[in-house]
Design an enzyme around this catalytic site. Structure first.
Site, mmCIF file in Angstrom:
data_model
loop_
_atom_site.group_PDB
_atom_site.id
_atom_site.type_symbol
_atom_site.label_atom_id
_atom_site.label_comp_id
_atom_site.label_asym_id
_atom_site.label_seq_id
_atom_site.Cartn_x
_atom_site.Cartn_y
_atom_site.Cartn_z
ATOM 1 N N SER A 24 2.910 -56.666 19.028
ATOM 2 C CA SER A 24 2.734 -55.508 18.151
ATOM 3 C C SER A 24 1.264 -55.258 17.842
ATOM 4 C CB SER A 24 3.513 -55.723 16.849
ATOM 5 O OG SER A 24 3.149 -56.953 16.241
ATOM 6 N N ASN A 111 7.024 -63.749 8.022
ATOM 7 C CA ASN A 111 8.009 -62.815 7.469
ATOM 8 C C ASN A 111 7.590 -62.265 6.108
ATOM 9 O OD1 ASN A 111 9.388 -63.402 9.760
ATOM 10 N ND2 ASN A 111 10.952 -64.680 8.788
ATOM 11 N N THR A 156 15.144 -11.685 -0.163
ATOM 12 C CA THR A 156 16.252 -12.590 0.124
ATOM 13 C C THR A 156 16.742 -12.155 1.499
ATOM 14 O OG1 THR A 156 17.890 -11.144 -0.897
ATOM 15 C CG2 THR A 156 16.924 -12.837 -2.322
ATOM 16 N N HIS A 157 17.151 -13.105 2.315
ATOM 17 C CA HIS A 157 17.530 -12.816 3.708
ATOM 18 C C HIS A 157 16.363 -12.183 4.480
ATOM 19 C CE1 HIS A 157 21.754 -13.200 2.238
ATOM 20 N NE2 HIS A 157 21.249 -12.558 1.203
ATOM 21 N N SER A 278 -7.016 -16.138 21.833
ATOM 22 C CA SER A 278 -6.256 -16.278 23.069
ATOM 23 C C SER A 278 -7.217 -16.195 24.244
ATOM 24 C CB SER A 278 -5.229 -15.149 23.170
ATOM 25 O OG SER A 278 -4.848 -14.936 24.516
ATOM 26 N N LYS A 284 -6.426 -11.252 19.878
ATOM 27 C CA LYS A 284 -5.601 -12.213 19.153
ATOM 28 C C LYS A 284 -6.352 -13.046 18.119
ATOM 29 C CE LYS A 284 -1.570 -13.283 20.776
ATOM 30 N NZ LYS A 284 -0.347 -13.224 20.016
ATOM 31 N N ASN A 286 -4.646 -16.193 16.254
ATOM 32 C CA ASN A 286 -3.379 -16.911 16.145
ATOM 33 C C ASN A 286 -3.409 -17.948 15.011
ATOM 34 O OD1 ASN A 286 -2.185 -15.531 18.287
ATOM 35 N ND2 ASN A 286 -3.057 -16.949 19.793
ATOM 36 N N GLU A 291 1.338 -22.963 12.472
ATOM 37 C CA GLU A 291 2.454 -23.276 13.375
ATOM 38 C C GLU A 291 2.625 -24.787 13.540
ATOM 39 O OE1 GLU A 291 2.486 -20.243 16.865
ATOM 40 O OE2 GLU A 291 0.452 -20.335 16.087
ATOM 41 N N TYR A 318 15.078 -61.650 8.111
ATOM 42 C CA TYR A 318 14.229 -60.952 9.068
ATOM 43 C C TYR A 318 14.853 -60.919 10.463
ATOM 44 C CZ TYR A 318 10.236 -59.743 12.005
ATOM 45 O OH TYR A 318 9.408 -59.136 12.910
ATOM 46 N N GLN A 323 10.057 -54.986 13.422
ATOM 47 C CA GLN A 323 8.707 -54.697 13.911
ATOM 48 C C GLN A 323 8.567 -53.229 14.332
ATOM 49 O OE1 GLN A 323 6.383 -57.665 16.222
ATOM 50 N NE2 GLN A 323 6.743 -56.322 17.955
HETATM 51 N N1 ARG Z 1 4.861 -58.703 14.192
HETATM 52 C C1 ARG Z 1 5.956 -58.995 13.353
HETATM 53 C C2 ARG Z 1 6.477 -57.714 12.690
HETATM 54 O O1 ARG Z 1 5.788 -56.753 12.724
HETATM 55 C C3 ARG Z 1 5.547 -59.971 12.304
HETATM 56 C C4 ARG Z 1 6.630 -60.852 11.801
HETATM 57 C C5 ARG Z 1 7.062 -61.790 12.831
HETATM 58 N N2 ARG Z 1 7.970 -62.743 12.325
HETATM 59 C C6 ARG Z 1 8.746 -63.465 13.133
HETATM 60 N N3 ARG Z 1 9.553 -64.291 12.603
HETATM 61 N N4 ARG Z 1 8.682 -63.330 14.432
HETATM 62 O O2 ARG Z 1 7.562 -57.656 12.179
#
Ligand code: ARG
Length: 459
Positions: A24, A111, A156-157, A278, A284, A286, A291, A318, A323
């Site tokens: 991650s 965790n 309205t509408h 444009s 134009k 825009n 948007e 957990y 993640q």
């Molecule tokens: N990268 C993990 C997350 O974002 C961190 C926690 C990982 N904990 C574990 N028991 N593998 O959730």
């Protein structure tokens, strides 16, 4: 080679694809400041409770500050093999200070660490959103103040309904965005409890002080249940839900700006700063920013649905599924902040065509209800009969190709003889809005009272 952090029981390292799906760090590096802040609080607490020596704690503190400055200077060697921000920071700390780094993770787990980091991050974002709504509300208030008595058609509408004032319309959005701001403030209160010290899920046998770390990190208190602390992401869901509702409001205002700036309306003109041209059509201008703001709900609600779906059905405590929380929240938060900033800029720079608003307000029989109300008040007609008489007069005007005030008194009296010349007093749009004095109504006095209440609140 097996993982340096948890590889004791492993003979071989992970498959490359395992590493790719597991890591991650590519996105959770955004949590570095929160991660280091959390670790510093944890180390200081471990020293205060005698679990760490003060010299180890001091080495950790200094090492973490070095890691922080390396990351901030952009010369930190992020490693995918080290999975996430938590292990990247700790591994670098080890390289910098040696053995004491290995003592930092005493009485802690990734965790509770990730739950703490992420809460701190979402809390910062809630604060940023709250401040951004302040700016948008002020921009809308300035528009409302300038045009508290400018008359425009209310719809309205998307069909002409009754005249309202520009200020009234702007203040409607002030109310919506203020509720949005409140939703973030409310979510912030609930999320402001510390998971740190919940450890993996069961708490710890070390005599830690969770109140101390909670206080150091600006939390109101430690979370009461260690299983809950590492399991739930409802704080992120609340943030996303608030962001989703806010982006609905932003989308509706953006849609109105798109309509109002079209050649067929010309109620407003976006400044050059907030318009694009444009490449083929030279005429134009825009409203791209409007948007894009209109569209942001798509990804923000998408992120919300994604995280709700990830969380449903997860057993405590957990699971790695969690993640998947971060990218959704990061993307939603970034886009909400961008949309708020762009909307604030556009509203501040908006040129309003007062004459166009008033001309539009005066067409489309917008004061038909005023005529019907007059028949009730002055001629004693039941409202349903007054409605019918007025409808007949509208049809008559439509056939003649004129508006209600252009009918002669004779023509009107031919439909109902109770009508007299005082009727012309109620057919004008200014009289119409001025008469709507009910609390929260569109009368300029009422709109100015709304504005005054808001200015007092913001002062
Ligand atoms: N990268 C993990 C997350 O974002 C961190 C926690 C990982 N904990 C574990 N028991 N593998 O959730």
């Amino acid at each position: 080679a097996s993982n340096a952090m948890w590889g004791g029981r492993f003979a071989a390292g992970p498959d490359a694809i395992m590493e790719a799906i597991n890591a991650s760090i590519g996105f959770d590096k955004r949590l570095y400041a929160q991660d280091i802040r959390g670790s510093r609080a944890h180390a200081a607490m471990l020293a205060a409770t005698g679990i760490l020596t003060s010299s180890d704690a001091e080495a950790i503190r200094e090492g973490l500050l070095t890691v922080l400055s390396e990351i901030e200077a952009g010369d930190f060697p992020f490693s995918t093999a080290l999975e996430d921000i938590h292990m990247n920071v700790e591994s670098r700390l080890k390289a910098l200070i040696g053995e004491p780094a290995g003592r930092l993770h005493t009485a802690r787990s990734r965790n509770d660490q990730v739950a703490t980091d992420f809460r701190l991050w979402v809390r910062d974002q809630a604060d940023a959103a709250i401040a951004a709504f302040d700016g948008l509300i002020r921009a809308l208030l300035a528009q409302a103040e300038a045009g508290a008595d400018w008359v425009m058609p209310g719809f309205t509408h998307l069909q002409t309904a009754q005249p309202v004032t520009w200020g009234h319309h702007m203040m409607a959005y002030v109310e919506m965005f203020a509720r949005d701001q409140n939703r973030f403030a409310d979510a912030r209160k609930r999320m402001n409890e510390s998971p740190l010290g919940a450890a993996a899920l069961a708490g710890t046998g070390f005599a830690i002080d969770r109140h101390m770390t909670a206080e150091a990190l600006g939390f109101d208190r430690p979370m009461a249940n260690s299983l809950d602390a590492v399991s739930d992401r409802d704080f992120a869901l609340e943030f996303l839900s608030a962001a989703t509702i806010a982006s609905v409001h932003l989308s509706r205002l953006a849609e109105e700006l798109v309509i109002w700036s079209s050649a067929q309306f010309r109620f407003v003109a976006m400044s050059d700063k907030w318009s694009t041209g444009s490449s083929i059509m030279p005429q134009k201008r825009n409203p791209d920013a409007a948007e894009l703001i209109r569209a942001k709900i798509g990804r923000i609600m998408g992120a919300t649905v994604a995280l709700f779906t990830v969380m449903k059905g997860l057993p405590l405590a957990y699971s790695k599924d969690m993640q998947e929380d971060k990218e959704q929240v990061f993307d939603a938060a970034d886009n909400l902040m961008l949309a708020l900033a762009a909307m604030t800029g556009m509203i501040s720079d908006l040129t309003v065509n007062r004459a166009k608003l008033e001309a539009a307000a005066s067409s489309g029989f917008s004061t038909a209800t005023d005529l019907a109300d007059w028949l009730v008040r002055e001629a004693g007609l039941p409202f349903r009969d007054a409605h019918h008489v007025t409808g007949t007069l509208v049809a008559m005007a439509e056939a003649k190709g004129c508006d209600l005030p252009d009918l002669s008194l004779e023509e009107m009296r031919s439909v109902n003889p109770a009508i007299d010349e005082r009727i012309f007093g109620v057919l004008g749009v200014h009289n119409s809005v001025a008469s709507r004095q009910s609390y929260g109504g569109t009368a300029p006095d009422q709109v100015r009272a709304q504005i005054a209440r808001w200015k007092e609140r913001l002062a």
